[in-house]
Structure formats: C-alpha cells, structure tokens
Design a protein around this motif. Structure first.
Motif, PDB file in Angstrom:
ATOM      1  N   LEU A  10       0.847  -1.199   0.000  1.00 29.80           N
ATOM      2  CA  LEU A  10       0.000   0.000   0.000  1.00 29.80           C
ATOM      3  C   LEU A  10       0.876   1.241   0.000  1.00 29.80           C
ATOM      4  CD1 LEU A  10      -2.756   1.521   0.477  1.00 29.80           C
ATOM      5  CD2 LEU A  10      -2.268   1.265   2.932  1.00 29.80           C
ATOM      6  N   LEU A  11       0.561   2.161  -0.902  1.00 25.11           N
ATOM      7  CA  LEU A  11       1.181   3.481  -0.934  1.00 25.11           C
ATOM      8  C   LEU A  11       0.143   4.482  -0.462  1.00 25.11           C
ATOM      9  CD1 LEU A  11       3.466   5.455  -1.784  1.00 25.11           C
ATOM     10  CD2 LEU A  11       2.370   5.543  -4.036  1.00 25.11           C
ATOM     11  N   PRO A  61      -1.374  -6.661   6.931  1.00 20.20           N
ATOM     12  CA  PRO A  61      -0.449  -7.778   6.689  1.00 20.20           C
ATOM     13  C   PRO A  61       0.407  -7.645   5.431  1.00 20.20           C
ATOM     14  CG  PRO A  61      -2.643  -8.385   5.978  1.00 20.20           C
ATOM     15  CD  PRO A  61      -2.756  -7.003   6.590  1.00 20.20           C
ATOM     16  N   PHE A  62       0.679  -6.440   5.004  1.00 17.04           N
ATOM     17  CA  PHE A  62       1.524  -6.187   3.843  1.00 17.04           C
ATOM     18  C   PHE A  62       2.246  -4.871   4.075  1.00 17.04           C
ATOM     19  CE2 PHE A  62      -2.972  -5.322   3.015  1.00 17.04           C
ATOM     20  CZ  PHE A  62      -2.966  -3.941   2.947  1.00 17.04           C
ATOM     21  N   PRO A  63       3.336  -4.628   3.361  1.00 20.65           N
ATOM     22  CA  PRO A  63       4.092  -3.387   3.558  1.00 20.65           C
ATOM     23  C   PRO A  63       3.278  -2.148   3.190  1.00 20.65           C
ATOM     24  CG  PRO A  63       5.363  -4.968   2.275  1.00 20.65           C
ATOM     25  CD  PRO A  63       3.973  -5.511   2.390  1.00 20.65           C
ATOM     26  N   THR A  64       3.462  -1.095   3.994  1.00 22.98           N
ATOM     27  CA  THR A  64       2.796   0.179   3.747  1.00 22.98           C
ATOM     28  C   THR A  64       3.855   1.284   3.705  1.00 22.98           C
ATOM     29  OG1 THR A  64       2.392   0.470   6.120  1.00 22.98           O
ATOM     30  CG2 THR A  64       0.631  -0.536   4.827  1.00 22.98           C
ATOM     31  N   VAL A  65       3.673   2.213   2.758  1.00 26.03           N
ATOM     32  CA  VAL A  65       4.618   3.311   2.586  1.00 26.03           C
ATOM     33  C   VAL A  65       3.831   4.615   2.535  1.00 26.03           C
ATOM     34  CG1 VAL A  65       6.359   4.352   1.074  1.00 26.03           C
ATOM     35  CG2 VAL A  65       6.209   1.856   1.269  1.00 26.03           C
ATOM     36  N   ALA A  66       4.227   5.575   3.359  1.00 26.34           N
ATOM     37  CA  ALA A  66       3.655   6.921   3.300  1.00 26.34           C
ATOM     38  C   ALA A  66       4.606   7.790   2.489  1.00 26.34           C
ATOM     39  CB  ALA A  66       3.469   7.496   4.700  1.00 26.34           C
ATOM     40  N   PHE A  89       6.944   2.354   6.312  1.00 24.95           N
ATOM     41  CA  PHE A  89       8.041   3.166   5.790  1.00 24.95           C
ATOM     42  C   PHE A  89       7.528   4.557   5.453  1.00 24.95           C
ATOM     43  CE2 PHE A  89       8.739  -1.256   4.585  1.00 24.95           C
ATOM     44  CZ  PHE A  89       9.965  -1.494   5.162  1.00 24.95           C
ATOM     45  N   ARG A  90       8.431   5.540   5.585  1.00 24.87           N
ATOM     46  CA  ARG A  90       8.108   6.917   5.266  1.00 24.87           C
ATOM     47  C   ARG A  90       9.148   7.461   4.285  1.00 24.87           C
ATOM     48  NH1 ARG A  90       6.811   4.957   9.316  1.00 24.87           N
ATOM     49  NH2 ARG A  90       8.935   4.746  10.052  1.00 24.87           N
ATOM     50  N   VAL A  91       8.663   7.974   3.161  1.00 24.37           N
ATOM     51  CA  VAL A  91       9.516   8.607   2.162  1.00 24.37           C
ATOM     52  C   VAL A  91       9.059  10.064   2.082  1.00 24.37           C
ATOM     53  CG1 VAL A  91      10.216   8.637  -0.258  1.00 24.37           C
ATOM     54  CG2 VAL A  91       9.768   6.447   0.895  1.00 24.37           C
ATOM     55  N   LEU A  92       9.991  10.990   2.293  1.00 22.89           N
ATOM     56  CA  LEU A  92       9.658  12.413   2.305  1.00 22.89           C
ATOM     57  C   LEU A  92      10.239  13.123   1.099  1.00 22.89           C
ATOM     58  CD1 LEU A  92       8.966  11.795   5.293  1.00 22.89           C
ATOM     59  CD2 LEU A  92       9.976  13.983   5.865  1.00 22.89           C
ATOM     60  N   ALA A  93       9.479  14.068   0.588  1.00 24.64           N
ATOM     61  CA  ALA A  93      10.024  15.004  -0.394  1.00 24.64           C
ATOM     62  C   ALA A  93      11.094  15.828   0.318  1.00 24.64           C
ATOM     63  CB  ALA A  93       8.917  15.900  -0.935  1.00 24.64           C
ATOM     64  N   ALA A  94      12.101  16.264  -0.411  1.00 23.43           N
ATOM     65  CA  ALA A  94      13.209  16.997   0.193  1.00 23.43           C
ATOM     66  C   ALA A  94      12.756  18.256   0.926  1.00 23.43           C
ATOM     67  CB  ALA A  94      14.248  17.344  -0.873  1.00 23.43           C
ATOM     68  N   ASP A  95      11.658  18.860   0.490  1.00 26.87           N
ATOM     69  CA  ASP A  95      11.179  20.084   1.134  1.00 26.87           C
ATOM     70  C   ASP A  95      10.047  19.832   2.136  1.00 26.87           C
ATOM     71  OD1 ASP A  95       9.246  19.400  -0.716  1.00 26.87           O
ATOM     72  OD2 ASP A  95       9.013  21.428  -1.523  1.00 26.87           O
ATOM     73  N   ALA A  96       9.762  18.571   2.424  1.00 25.16           N
ATOM     74  CA  ALA A  96       8.693  18.246   3.381  1.00 25.16           C
ATOM     75  C   ALA A  96       9.111  18.591   4.804  1.00 25.16           C
ATOM     76  CB  ALA A  96       8.341  16.763   3.280  1.00 25.16           C
ATOM     77  N   ARG A  97       8.116  18.821   5.637  1.00 28.11           N
ATOM     78  CA  ARG A  97       8.348  19.081   7.063  1.00 28.11           C
ATOM     79  C   ARG A  97       7.356  18.254   7.852  1.00 28.11           C
ATOM     80  NH1 ARG A  97      11.712  23.043   8.174  1.00 28.11           N
ATOM     81  NH2 ARG A  97      10.743  23.772  10.063  1.00 28.11           N
ATOM     82  N   ILE A  98       7.850  17.633   8.913  1.00 32.29           N
ATOM     83  CA  ILE A  98       7.014  16.753   9.738  1.00 32.29           C
ATOM     84  C   ILE A  98       7.130  17.160  11.196  1.00 32.29           C
ATOM     85  CG2 ILE A  98       7.171  14.807   8.144  1.00 32.29           C
ATOM     86  CD1 ILE A  98       9.338  13.615   9.953  1.00 32.29           C
TER      87      ILE A  98
END
Length: 189
Positions: free
Chosen positions: A56-57, A103-108, A127-136
């Motif tokens: 899941l994305l 029960p499967f990998p998830t990526v934000a 898993f978390r993948v961020l845009a270079a300009d993202a802020r969390i």
C-alpha cells in the motif's frame, strides 16, 4: 476499490494499491471526522482483501500530505463527557493501530507538511519517504494538546525517547534531512 469525499483507493499493478488523500472542497487534507470515518472504511476493506494485496502506498493529491487534525471540531469533541472523549481518542488509536497491523508493507509518501495527526498517520505506515522540502512534526503542544493517536510511542521507537521528547515538547516541524538523519523517515527524495 473505494472512492470517498476525502480519499480514494486505487488498484495499481501486481497487487499494489494506492490510497490517495484528497479532501474535497478543501485546499488541504486534514483529519476531520469525515476523513477519519473514510479511513476506517478503507482500513477495513484492506483487512478483508489483505491476502490479495502486496503493498500500500499512501499519498496526497494536495500540496501537503496532511496538515493535522481539524481543530475546529475540537470544541464539540471536548464538550463531551470524559468517557466519550476517552473513547474518541481510543477509536483513533485503534484505527492507526489497525493501519499499522495490515499484513503487507505500507509506505507513506509525504509531500509538503505532515503535522500532528498527519505525521501520526505517516508513522503508522511501515516506511516513510519524504520530499526533500517536506516538514514533519507534532505541533499540538503549542495548542496545549498531546498527540493522541500513538505518535509519541511510534516516534520514540524510531528516534529514541530523548529526541522524540525534544520533538514533542518543542512542537517545531522538522526538516526532511533532519528527520532522515535521526531515523524518523526512511528516504528523502
């Protein structure tokens, strides 16, 4: 697979699905009661079809991932009895826990801002993948609130209690590079 007013779930290829956050009639995604209700429906759907899904994305169609909970709903929520408020928070924790337990990998895939509940949503993914300009971050403390949907525990597990406390107590959004350096996210692109 699912098409609501705040999100849609689309089958991609090879068992992959994409949950696109896109709150209609709003310039931003926020975790209001509508969005949380639809997220609960989507998670139940994903649980039922888990044997067919390979991954899941979670992404946003807006310039920001999710700016947080809808604080305009807080006045009514906090006017409830103590037991009703506790149940409201518990339901949010159960929802994010169910997302985390799929029960499967998830990526934000986080673009723009992922704050408060939005960051807690991303933390519930594997898993978390961020845009270079993202802020969390978890800025709720600046409103006198504590993150309520499991973000404090999930963040502490990723970056350690001391760093997580710094993030939670200051309430300052963190840059993608710093989040990667500390281990709060898996990639910056």
């Amino acid at each position: 697979m699912y098409n609501g007013k705040a999100m849609r779930l689309t089958a991609l290829e090879a068992g992959l699905v994409e949950l696109t956050l896109d709150l209609q009639d709003s310039s931003v995604n926020k975790l209001d009661s509508l969005t949380l209700g639809e997220l609960a429906e989507v998670v139940r759907l994903l649980e039922r079809h888990g044997h067919e899904i390979e991954g899941l994305l979670i992404a946003s169609a807006k310039p920001a991932f999710v700016v947080g909970a809808d604080i305009t709903e807080f006045t009514a929520a906090f006017a409830r009895s103590e037991s009703e408020v506790v149940e409201w928070i518990r339901q949010g924790q159960l929802l994010f826990g169910a997302l985390e337990a799929l029960p499967f990998p998830t990526v934000a895939a986080v673009n723009g801002l992922a704050l408060g509940g939005g960051f807690e949503l991303a933390l519930a993914a594997d898993f978390r993948v961020l845009a270079a300009d993202a802020r969390i971050g978890l800025p709720e403390v600046t409103l006198g609130l504590c993150p309520g949907w499991g973000g404090t525990v999930r963040l502490s597990r990723l970056i350690g209690a001391e760093a997580a406390l710094d993030w939670m107590l200051a309430g300052k959004p963190q840059a993608a590079a710093r989040a990667l350096e500390l281990g709060a996210v898996d990639r910056v692109v």
